[in-house]
Design an enzyme around this catalytic site. Structure first.
Site, PDB file in Angstrom:
ATOM      1  N   LYS A   1      60.870 -13.563  98.384  1.00  0.00           N
ATOM      2  CA  LYS A   1      59.844 -13.372  97.341  1.00  0.00           C
ATOM      3  C   LYS A   1      60.108 -14.357  96.197  1.00  0.00           C
ATOM      4  O   LYS A   1      60.478 -15.499  96.446  1.00  0.00           O
ATOM      5  CB  LYS A   1      59.801 -11.914  96.892  1.00  0.00           C
ATOM      6  CG  LYS A   1      59.689 -10.977  98.101  1.00  0.00           C
ATOM      7  CD  LYS A   1      59.409  -9.556  97.779  1.00  0.00           C
ATOM      8  CE  LYS A   1      59.349  -8.747  99.086  1.00  0.00           C
ATOM      9  NZ  LYS A   1      58.994  -7.365  98.908  1.00  0.00           N
TER      10      LYS A   1
ATOM     11  N   HIS B   1      51.148 -10.752 103.543  1.00  0.00           N
ATOM     12  CA  HIS B   1      52.108  -9.759 103.047  1.00  0.00           C
ATOM     13  C   HIS B   1      51.375  -8.783 102.131  1.00  0.00           C
ATOM     14  O   HIS B   1      50.435  -9.163 101.431  1.00  0.00           O
ATOM     15  CB  HIS B   1      53.236 -10.465 102.273  1.00  0.00           C
ATOM     16  CG  HIS B   1      54.345  -9.534 101.913  1.00  0.00           C
ATOM     17  ND1 HIS B   1      54.277  -8.709 100.820  1.00  0.00           N
ATOM     18  CD2 HIS B   1      55.520  -9.275 102.525  1.00  0.00           C
ATOM     19  CE1 HIS B   1      55.384  -7.990 100.782  1.00  0.00           C
ATOM     20  NE2 HIS B   1      56.157  -8.312 101.794  1.00  0.00           N
TER      21      HIS B   1
ATOM     22  N   GLU C   1      54.726  -3.426 108.291  1.00  0.00           N
ATOM     23  CA  GLU C   1      55.421  -3.035 107.064  1.00  0.00           C
ATOM     24  C   GLU C   1      54.605  -1.953 106.355  1.00  0.00           C
ATOM     25  O   GLU C   1      53.646  -2.265 105.641  1.00  0.00           O
ATOM     26  CB  GLU C   1      55.558  -4.241 106.127  1.00  0.00           C
ATOM     27  CG  GLU C   1      56.387  -5.363 106.680  1.00  0.00           C
ATOM     28  CD  GLU C   1      56.916  -6.261 105.571  1.00  0.00           C
ATOM     29  OE1 GLU C   1      58.139  -6.294 105.381  1.00  0.00           O
ATOM     30  OE2 GLU C   1      56.110  -6.889 104.869  1.00  0.00           O
TER      31      GLU C   1
ATOM     32  N   SER D   1      62.249  -1.580 103.334  1.00  0.00           N
ATOM     33  CA  SER D   1      63.525  -0.945 103.009  1.00  0.00           C
ATOM     34  C   SER D   1      64.548  -0.997 104.144  1.00  0.00           C
ATOM     35  O   SER D   1      65.266  -0.023 104.387  1.00  0.00           O
ATOM     36  CB  SER D   1      63.310   0.494 102.532  1.00  0.00           C
ATOM     37  OG  SER D   1      62.612   0.488 101.291  1.00  0.00           O
TER      38      SER D   1
ATOM     39  N   GLY E   1      60.230  -1.988  99.325  1.00  0.00           N
ATOM     40  CA  GLY E   1      60.913  -1.981  98.031  1.00  0.00           C
ATOM     41  C   GLY E   1      61.102  -0.599  97.434  1.00  0.00           C
ATOM     42  O   GLY E   1      61.439  -0.466  96.261  1.00  0.00           O
TER      43      GLY E   1
ATOM     44  N   ASN F   1      62.881 -12.290 103.399  1.00  0.00           N
ATOM     45  CA  ASN F   1      61.769 -12.686 102.522  1.00  0.00           C
ATOM     46  C   ASN F   1      62.277 -12.606 101.091  1.00  0.00           C
ATOM     47  O   ASN F   1      62.421 -11.525 100.532  1.00  0.00           O
ATOM     48  CB  ASN F   1      60.585 -11.732 102.747  1.00  0.00           C
ATOM     49  CG  ASN F   1      59.464 -11.967 101.746  1.00  0.00           C
ATOM     50  OD1 ASN F   1      59.434 -12.984 101.051  1.00  0.00           O
ATOM     51  ND2 ASN F   1      58.540 -11.017 101.674  1.00  0.00           N
TER      52      ASN F   1
ATOM     53  N   GLU G   1      51.986  -7.646  99.348  1.00  0.00           N
ATOM     54  CA  GLU G   1      51.897  -8.085  97.940  1.00  0.00           C
ATOM     55  C   GLU G   1      50.781  -9.110  97.761  1.00  0.00           C
ATOM     56  O   GLU G   1      50.129  -9.151  96.721  1.00  0.00           O
ATOM     57  CB  GLU G   1      53.264  -8.630  97.479  1.00  0.00           C
ATOM     58  CG  GLU G   1      54.256  -7.486  97.248  1.00  0.00           C
ATOM     59  CD  GLU G   1      55.705  -7.823  97.525  1.00  0.00           C
ATOM     60  OE1 GLU G   1      56.071  -9.006  97.531  1.00  0.00           O
ATOM     61  OE2 GLU G   1      56.492  -6.869  97.753  1.00  0.00           O
TER      62      GLU G   1
HETATM   63  P1  PGA Z   1      62.008  -4.603 101.212  1.00  0.00           P
HETATM   64  O1  PGA Z   1      60.756  -5.625 101.367  1.00  0.00           O
HETATM   65  O2  PGA Z   1      62.936  -4.907 102.358  1.00  0.00           O
HETATM   66  O3  PGA Z   1      62.588  -4.912  99.888  1.00  0.00           O
HETATM   67  O4  PGA Z   1      61.428  -3.224 101.310  1.00  0.00           O
HETATM   68  C1  PGA Z   1      60.223  -5.946 102.618  1.00  0.00           C
HETATM   69  C2  PGA Z   1      59.117  -6.940 102.459  1.00  0.00           C
HETATM   70  O5  PGA Z   1      58.394  -6.891 101.453  1.00  0.00           O
HETATM   71  O6  PGA Z   1      58.915  -7.820 103.338  1.00  0.00           O
END
Ligand code: PGA
Length: 254
Positions: A15, A98, A170, A216, A176, A13, A100
């Site tokens: 982003k 997601h 997640e 992560s 992140g 992903n 976010e």
């Molecule tokens: P990350 O993000 O691997 O940077 O923790 C995962 C995601 O948001 O799908």
């Protein structure tokens, strides 16, 4: 029967990252680096890169998808994009809900349910993202939250439609942050999700409705996570931006 580990779904992903040139170079180089041409590698990319990247990936196991879509099929929704438009430019899957999108853009379970329905009807397989916040995690509400998200977002989904969907667990506190769930924690939670999915949609087999883990994920913890019975794949943010990390995870999945 357990899942086939070599079929693990690895989804990047990106982003809101990369220039068009960087994106094209990434896919071109990833093609060269894939050691198992029969195993798909998925990338959810910014809208404007879908078409060029889908072309660049033609004839390879790289599958290009989108990070979001609107719940309507068309209409007066300035700045929005429809599932059919994404299919038109070569998207073959879409992330929905997601964290976010939920936290920064106010997407509720109800909005997400409509998007899931639209994606299924449009023929664009959705990856439904769910997960508890740190506060929910620490106050012991994880299972309640996940059950609520799954039942609200998948309401109305029929058993025969289940094979067009994936779920990505997640934990919001792991996205992140560098603080991943342990493999044991991911396994326990995803076994719970599997049971909820059985109750809700009537499917249990991982091949019928894969459950991915995200938060992560790095080359260092990917293998251990994928060893777990109920971890059918990975959704990778930060580490999918680096060709070295992403290709390492894709090539060492089993
Ligand atoms: P990350 O993000 O691997 O940077 O923790 C995962 C995601 O948001 O799908």
């Amino acid at each position: 029967m357990g899942k086939r580990r070599d079929q693990a779904m690895i989804v990047g992903n990106w982003k809101m990252h990369k220039t068009r040139q960087e994106a094209l170079a990434f896919v071109k180089e990833l093609r060269q680096k894939l050691t198992e041409p029969s195993r798909a590698a998925y990338l959810a990319v910014p809208f404007t890169y879908i078409e060029p990247l889908a072309k660049e990936a033609e004839g390879s196991p790289i599958v290009i998808g989108a990070q979001n879509m609107n719940a309507a099929s068309e209409g007066a929704f300035t700045g929005e994009i429809a599932g059919k438009m994404l299919i038109d430019v070569g998207a073959r899957f879409v992330l929905i809900g997601h964290s976010e999108r939920r936290n920064l853009y106010g997407e509720t379970d109800e909005i997400i349910r409509k998007k899931i329905r639209r994606a299924i009807d449009d023929g664009l397989p959705p990856i439904l993202c769910i997960g508890e916040t740190l506060q929910e995690h620490e106050s012991g509400k994880k299972e309640e939250v996940l059950r609520r998200q799954l039942s609200a977002c998948l309401e109305g989904v029929q058993k025969a439609e289940a094979n067009r969907i994936c779920v990505a667990y997640e934990p919001v506190w792991a996205i992140g942050t560098g603080r991943s769930a342990t493999a044991a924690m991911a396994q326990e939670t995803q076994a719970f999700c599997r049971q909820v999915l059985k109750d809700l949609v009537g499917v249990r087999a991982s091949a019928d409705l894969p459950i991915l883990y995200g938060g992560s994920v790095k080359p260092e913890n990917a293998e251990e996570l994928l060893k777990q019975e109920d971890v059918d794949g990975l959704l990778i943010g930060g580490a999918s931006l680096s060709l070295a990390s992403f290709s390492e995870i894709v090539n060492h999945r089993g």
